[in-house]
Design an enzyme around this catalytic site. Structure first.
Site: not given
Length: 157
Positions: A13, A19, A127
């Site tokens: 990420c 994440r 996100d």
């Protein structure tokens, strides 16, 4: 290291504090429960959080669902990651594009995590960093869904 015996997966990420460490932890726990041996890691395309732990909001949401992110320390993607991992799975298109720009010829081509894992929608893993607590809880559910698909795909190998 890349081996046929133990599949290796790198989750990527932006900052490696929300994440990707979440997906790594979910995959680690669920793979163990499924009796799958995997080499798992996560990293970020950015450098801002190197050495830091997971975001406290993600730590809490993950813990509520039974996942421990406390040992995690963020790191940035390295050129040798494309040689070391069988799969390099990005959480969103921005990170995928960054990875494609970093990859040297002959290395593992990156892919989007959710479609690779068989999740039809959403294509990108949102996100939660700038959102509220509910966004982090949603991330946990999405990580579980994606990892379930990943495990199903690996079992077919």
């Amino acid at each position: 290291m890349k081996t046929a015996a133990v599949p290796s997966i790198l989750f990527v990420c932006l900052g490696n504090i929300c994440r990707s460490p979440l997906v790594e932890a979910v995959a680690r726990q669920r793979a163990a429960q499924a009796g799958l041996s995997l080499s798992l890691a996560s990293c970020g395309t950015g450098h801002w959080h190197i050495g830091k732990g997971a975001d406290p909001r993600m730590l809490q949401a993950a813990a509520e669902a039974g996942y421990d992110l406390s040992p995690h320390r963020a790191r940035q993607v390295r050129a040798d990651d494309f040689q070391a991992f069988d799969w390099v799975l990005a959480m969103d298109r921005d990170n995928l594009e960054t990875l494609e720009g970093l990859r040297r010829s002959g290395g593992t081509a990156p892919a989007l995590f959710l479609p690779w894992a068989g999740v039809a929608a959403p294509e990108e893993f949102p996100d939660p960093y700038f959102g509220d607590t509910e966004g982090f809880r949603h991330a946990v559910a999405l990580a579980e869904q994606g990892v379930d698909g990943l495990i199903a795909r690996l079992r077919q190998r």
